[in-house]
Structure formats: C-alpha cells, structure tokens
Enzyme design. Structure first.
Site, PDB file in Angstrom:
ATOM      1  N   ASP A 123      -7.175  13.942  -1.650  1.00  0.00           N
ATOM      2  CA  ASP A 123      -5.922  13.190  -1.575  1.00  0.00           C
ATOM      3  C   ASP A 123      -4.738  14.094  -1.291  1.00  0.00           C
ATOM      4  OD1 ASP A 123      -6.067  10.274  -2.042  1.00  0.00           O
ATOM      5  OD2 ASP A 123      -7.194  10.855  -3.807  1.00  0.00           O
ATOM      6  N   GLY A 140      -2.696   4.167 -10.310  1.00  0.00           N
ATOM      7  CA  GLY A 140      -1.698   5.209 -10.105  1.00  0.00           C
ATOM      8  C   GLY A 140      -0.724   4.743  -9.044  1.00  0.00           C
ATOM      9  N   ASP A 170      -1.897  -4.303 -16.530  1.00  0.00           N
ATOM     10  CA  ASP A 170      -2.175  -5.075 -15.330  1.00  0.00           C
ATOM     11  C   ASP A 170      -0.975  -5.963 -15.014  1.00  0.00           C
ATOM     12  OD1 ASP A 170      -3.104  -7.001 -13.444  1.00  0.00           O
ATOM     13  OD2 ASP A 170      -5.162  -6.631 -14.075  1.00  0.00           O
ATOM     14  N   GLU A 213      -8.725   3.503   1.407  1.00  0.00           N
ATOM     15  CA  GLU A 213      -9.192   4.841   1.028  1.00  0.00           C
ATOM     16  C   GLU A 213     -10.664   5.043   1.376  1.00  0.00           C
ATOM     17  OE1 GLU A 213      -6.559   5.978  -2.892  1.00  0.00           O
ATOM     18  OE2 GLU A 213      -7.934   4.284  -3.015  1.00  0.00           O
TER      19      GLU A 213
END
Length: 550
Positions: free
Chosen positions: A291, A355, A426, A531
């Site tokens: 990353d 994140g 959440d 990703e």
C-alpha cells in the site's frame, strides 16, 4: 528487489506455466535399479524440508539440473526429500501408496484411492517421496512416529517424511496464468482468483481471522478452483528498504518481519498468510504488493516530520502513506470516467473503510496524504483514533500511568467511531441510531465527517486546482449520508451537496458513478473498491506478464 539468482522473473513464470505437468517428480532424479542416485546439482549442501539434517550425502540440485527432475521450489534451492537410507518407499503394512493417475483432461483420476487418514482433511494432495512415487496422502507422516492410516493401511513410519504440495498437474487450467490474491487484515482474509483477462473466477471471505486456520481455509478454496500460476499478497507496509512491489524470497520475508510493528494490525496477520501460502504453493511466484508504493515519491516537505534530524536519520521517522492499492485503482477509473489522462489530473482521493485516509494526486503522483509512519495517523476511523495531540499521550503516561501496551490497544481497537459512540464502529449502525435519537451516535458521525472534510481540504492545499473529489472504500461506496454531509460543507472548494445516490448493485456492476449534479461544481465520483483487482494487476506487472484488464 533484484532476483539473487539473476534470472528473469517473466521467464520463470512462463516456464512454470508451460512445465506444470512435468514437475513433482523426484527431486533427486529417476531411480536406478531401485536406488536413488546422488544429486546432480552443484551446491554441496545438505538440506531438509523440515529443518532436520539430511542423512544422505549429496549436493542440492540447481535450476540447471538435467531433465527428469522436478526442479527446485520457487526461490528455494532444491530440497532434500528426506528419504533416509535403508527405508522402504512403502508404508509399514505392505500397501503401496496409490499413484496419481490422469484422466483425459489432465485432472487427477477419481479412480485413485483416497486417504483414510483421520488426522487430515478430505482433500486430494500430491506428495513426493524420495523415489518419485506420487499419491493421494495426508500431509506428512509424523516424524515422532504418530500412527495413522494411508490408503487404508496402518502407517507407523518413522524414517520417511512425506512433503505435501498442492497439486500442480492441472496444466490445462493454469496455462492462462490465473492469479490468486490474498488480502489479510487483522480480522479478515479475502481470497480471490483472477483469470488473465481480469475476470474474477472465484472469491471467498474466510470465516476466521488469519491464524492457524488460514492454511486450511486456503487449501479448501484451492481445491475448488483452477490452479494458480502466481500469488499476489497485500502487504500494508513496505518499510524503508522496499520501494516497489516485489517477489517474496527469504530476504524480503525477513525485511517484512522487521517492519511488522509499524502496522501490527495488518502486516503480522498478512505474514501468517504469506507463510501458509508459500508452504502450500511452493513452486509458483509469490508477490508482495504494498500500500505504501503509491506514495513512494512524496515530496520531501510532505513526507518529513518536524523532529530532530537524528530521529529522522537513526529511527527512520517519516510519512509513508497507505491505501495505495485502492488509490491506484480509483485513479485509473477516474481518468477513464473524466476522459482525461492520469498525468493531467489533480484530484483528491478519499478511502473510507475500516481505515480512512485522503490523498492528493497531481499529474498521476501522490503529493500528500493523511496517514503517516503508521496507519494510525490522520482521519477518524472505525476503531482507530486518527491523529491525536502527542502531548495528550505523554500526559496520559505521566499523570495516569497508562502503559505503552494500553495506549496501543486503545488507540488501535477501541477508539474512532467505536470509542465516540460506545456502541459501534459501523457507520450504518450509527446512521440508524442517530435517526432514533442516539446523541452519542450523532456526535460520532459529526466528528467523523468533520475529520474527513479537514483531511480533504488539507489535501487540496497541495494542488493547483481540484479536478475531482473521489470516494472509495466500503463507507465511501455504501454510505450516501456520509458522502452528502462531507460534500455539502465543502463549498469553499467548489464541491456541492445534493448528490445522486446510485444503487449499490449498479455501482458494483459498473465500478464507478459520477454523483454530482450541481452546475459548475467540482465533479464528485464514487469508485467501487478495487484493491483486490489492483493486486492481481500489480502481480502480473512484477512478473512481466501483460495486463489484459486495461
């Protein structure tokens, strides 16, 4: 990192795909009069697959070994198959191991006997013994003489150790160069397989966090899909020595272990999965996709902390930045949607998930980002605090005696939205709770969206103009209330509220939606998280294989 053997990774990769049916024969070569000849390699070492000393005095085979041998495991010199002198290739009990036979399609024959070993999952495996016999067996006869059954016959072998490898003779399935992608986090493991054209063949979210069960989860997945020709691993932190996506070998694995404490929630579980995958698939390349690579060219003023030079030089304090794989994917999709080349775009990308971070991109390059030395800095996150006054941490230690371990655990696991609300990290739960009058949930969402606006505005300060604001990540793609609250208060940047709300199913299918509708406003886009796809593409690039997805 350069290949220590000086070989071209592309040639090794392509050779792996071509030669899959020919592998898995005896590492030491064919039998001669029932005996195993000495190795023909040039390295006079004695190796074993279990770390035990090999009692055979031979040289380790090399990649230039003559035909008829399997060649070494990927990135490891040829290994001793641990066949000790004076032992029989047959289990005690008189029943020979069942050989793998091939059906017309190259797959293992269903006629081959299955293992009845009660200590191993019902999974078809290939095993190598020292004589080249290949059968369907449990993973390994216990070196300490644990008794179990092989092919229905009791096995009490203590001399011969069997090495389990995933079957690789399904060459008709691996010629396409399928790439297996493993994305391990602190509490999740996402597994996916991609074909050469970028199509997702299969995927699975592991039922357990990465740990001792990761190998079994991966083994079960591999039993149901075409054989991969390469594996791409998401590794959050590269550390100071690795500035590009790279093949994983022993030196690289050691470097990753050394930086694990910079991202303990991510790198430590990822390395467990790397080790499990390399054990199960030792003969194909494994690639670390970082990353941090997206941010490797951050300008000096953006990557430098205002601390003494000794700290920066001796301790390596600097900004790295994260979520780079997500940003790489989102940037390419944004350029396509706007019909402009990447090298002529100035955008702010915002990844919001477990994140959260923001990134300024100028002409295809990251020039600023909110995360720093670790993924703890920056925006408020689901369970992570984001940026804090360093003086507050010093005060907590001095005045209240909080230990380093307490601070670490609290800031990584019990802060952020969870710490603010006291109930959930959440945003979906918090939006519902706010609608029902929960004041703590309302405060958590207000603090979160303000943090995001601050991050976006600070990133825009590193650009000459703002061509687009792009949201990605699980919250970014699936929480319209959060997007609206962020954008409606960013009029100073030319961003407006009143955003469109695309159906999530449509967004996932199309991959991207432009959601702004105000006249003369900055374009606002939502890009489905990519990703996993980016890891597959980067893995092919490292191996020098053309990426057919573009």
């Amino acid at each position: 990192m350069d290949d220590p053997d000086g070989e071209d990774p592309r040639e090794q990769y392509e050779e792996h795909v071509r030669s899959a049916p020919a592998r898995r024969r005896c590492v030491l070569g064919e039998r001669v009069d029932g005996r195993i000849p000495p190795c023909r390699g040039s390295l006079g070492k004695r190796r074993s697959t279990t770390g035990l000393p090999c009692s055979r005095d031979h040289a380790v085979p090399t990649r230039t070994q003559t035909a008829g041998t399997c060649g070494p495991s990927w990135r490891r010199p040829g290994v001793c198959p641990l066949f000790r002198p004076g032992t029989s290739p047959r289990p005690a009990g008189g029943t020979a191991p069942p050989h793998r036979q091939a059906d017309t399609d190259g797959a293992p024959s269903r006629r081959a006997s299955r293992s009845t070993c009660p200590t191993w999952p019902k999974r078809r495996h290939r095993l190598e013994d020292g004589g080249g016999d290949i059968g369907v067996f449990p993973t390994q006869a216990d070196p300490e003489s644990r008794a179990h059954s092989v092919a229905g016959a009791p096995c009490r072998r203590t001399q011969v150790h069997w090495r389990c490898v995933m079957r690789a003779d399904r060459s008709h399935e691996s010629r396409d160069g399928h790439v297996l992608v493993l994305d391990a986090g602190s509490s999740s493991l996402h597994i996916a397989l991609f074909a050469a054209d970028g199509e997702r063949v299969a995927d699975r979210d592991a039922s357990e966090p990465p740990g001792p069960g990761a190998a079994a989860e991966l083994r079960n997945f591999l039993s149901e899909v075409p054989a991969p020709a390469a594996v791409g691993h998401r590794i959050v932190h590269s550390g100071p020595h690795l500035t590009g996506h790279t093949l994983i070998d022993t030196p690289v694995r050691a470097l990753l272990e050394d930086v694990a404490d910079l991202a303990p929630l991510h790198v430590t579980p990822a390395l467990r999965v790397v080790d499990a995958a390399r054990e199960l698939l030792p003969d194909i390349p494994h690639v670390a996709c970082f990353d941090t690579v997206f941010h490797k060219d951050l300008p000096a003023q953006a990557r430098t902390y205002a601390v003494p030079e000794r700290w920066r030089a001796e301790y390596g304090l600097r900004r790295y930045g994260f979520h780079g794989l997500s940003y790489s994917w989102a940037l390419q999709r944004t350029a396509q949607a706007l019909g402009r080349p990447v090298d002529n775009l100035q955008v702010v990308l915002v990844h919001m998930g477990g994140g959260c971070s923001a990134c300024a991109v100028r002409n295809g390059h990251s020039v600023d980002t909110t995360m720093g030395l670790t993924p703890l800095e920056g925006l408020v996150m689901s369970r992570r605090s984001g940026s804090l006054d360093p003086g507050a941490l010093l005060w907590l230690q001095r005045r209240h005696g909080l230990s380093t371990a307490e601070l670490d655990d609290t800031l990584h696991r019990h802060s952020g939205l969870l710490g603010l609300s006291g109930t959930s990290g959440d945003t979906r739960d918090l939006v519902r709770a706010r609608a029902e009058g929960d004041a703590a949930a309302a405060l958590a969402l207000a603090t979160f969206t303000l943090s995001c606006r601050r991050g976006i505005a600070s990133m825009a300060a590193s650009l000459d103009r703002l061509d687009a604001l792009v949201f990605t990540g699980e919250i970014g793609e699936d929480q319209p209330e959060v997007r609206e609250e962020i954008c409606s208060a960013l009029t100073v940047l030319g961003v407006r509220g009143g955003l469109l709300v695309p159906e999530l199913e449509d967004l996932m299918r199309e991959g991207l939606r432009r959601i702004d509708q105000a006249v003369r406003s900055v374009p606002v886009l939502v890009v489905a998280t990519g990703e996993i796809q980016q890891i597959a593409a980067e893995t092919r690039r490292v191996l020098g294989v053309a990426d057919r997805t573009r």
